[in-house]
Design a protein around this motif. Structure first.
Motif, PDB file in Angstrom:
ATOM      1  N   THR A 194     -21.202 -69.140   8.716  1.00 49.98           N
ATOM      2  CA  THR A 194     -21.916 -69.086   9.986  1.00 49.98           C
ATOM      3  C   THR A 194     -22.966 -70.194  10.055  1.00 49.98           C
ATOM      4  O   THR A 194     -23.758 -70.357   9.128  1.00 49.98           O
ATOM      5  N   SER A 219     -26.185 -71.333  12.181  1.00 52.13           N
ATOM      6  CA  SER A 219     -27.167 -70.770  13.106  1.00 52.13           C
ATOM      7  C   SER A 219     -27.587 -71.791  14.162  1.00 52.13           C
ATOM      8  O   SER A 219     -27.596 -73.002  13.914  1.00 52.13           O
ATOM      9  N   THR A 236     -26.598 -66.465  18.483  1.00 55.35           N
ATOM     10  CA  THR A 236     -27.405 -66.965  17.363  1.00 55.35           C
ATOM     11  C   THR A 236     -26.653 -67.891  16.407  1.00 55.35           C
ATOM     12  O   THR A 236     -27.264 -68.502  15.535  1.00 55.35           O
ATOM     13  N   GLY A 237     -25.336 -67.997  16.542  1.00 57.10           N
ATOM     14  CA  GLY A 237     -24.587 -68.837  15.610  1.00 57.10           C
ATOM     15  C   GLY A 237     -23.133 -68.977  16.001  1.00 57.10           C
ATOM     16  O   GLY A 237     -22.689 -68.481  17.041  1.00 57.10           O
TER      17      GLY A 237
END
Length: 201
Positions: free
Chosen positions: A115, A117, A171-172
């Protein structure tokens, strides 16, 4: 969007957009006529003088005579490839702003499903990733495409990158282990565009 005529020296572009340390963002600069030079991406995260050409796989290039300063009201170009005398230029500026646009850089780890961000604050509609330390294609995620695209290629969806960028959230977003988006030790920049201010996915 700002149009200007090059003077071959130094020229300050005043477009009213804060690209200083308190603002920040991206400038895409393109020669309008007379040359096949691709659009050059300059951003405040990687810093002035550094650009990526959207039509080629080249790594990041440093040119002290190109776009060499970001300010509270725009940017300044030098005598290099963004200000050739008498040539017609266009600069598109995107300010880092919640629910509009963000720029992030990261170092790859080679792990599928990693992931990355971001601070967009809404689900992205488009994400463009480019490796900066070596040659690589430009990977593109777009919410309306069924698979990834390639900015510098005419290949079909999934033809160069297949789910290399996926599952964006407010957020990501996730990346695969593909070298174009997440090679171990590779350096990358991601340009993240919101879909709308309400964050509708």
């Amino acid at each position: 969007t700002y149009l200007y005529t090059g003077n071959g020296s130094t020229q300050t572009i005043t477009n009213g957009i804060d690209l200083s340390a308190t603002g920040g963002g991206l400038v895409i600069d393109k020669l309008r006529i007379g040359n096949t030079q691709g659009a050059r991406f300059y951003d405040t995260v990687r810093g002035a003088n550094k650009y990526l050409d959207s039509t080629v796989t080249d790594a990041e290039t440093t040119d002290a005579n190109s776009l060499y300063n970001f300010s509270t009201t725009g940017f300044t170009v030098g005598s290099g490839g963004t200000n050739a005398n008498t040539y017609q230029w266009v600069g598109w500026t995107f300010k880092k702003q919640p629910k509009f646009f963000d720029v992030v850089t990261y170092t790859g780890n080679g792990v599928n499903g990693r992931t990355i961000s971001h601070s967009l604050g809404s689900t992205p509609g488009c994400i463009i990733v480019k490796r900066t330390d070596t040659t690589s294609n430009w990977a593109v995620y777009h919410r309306s495409a069924s698979d990834n695209l390639c900015l510098n290629s005419t290949a079909i969806e999934g033809g160069v990158f297949s789910f290399a960028i996926y599952s964006p959230t407010s957020t990501g977003f996730s990346v695969s282990s593909h070298a174009g988006v997440n090679a171990n030790g590779g350096t990358y920049v991601a340009y993240i565009f919101a879909h709308d201010a309400a964050g509708v996915s």
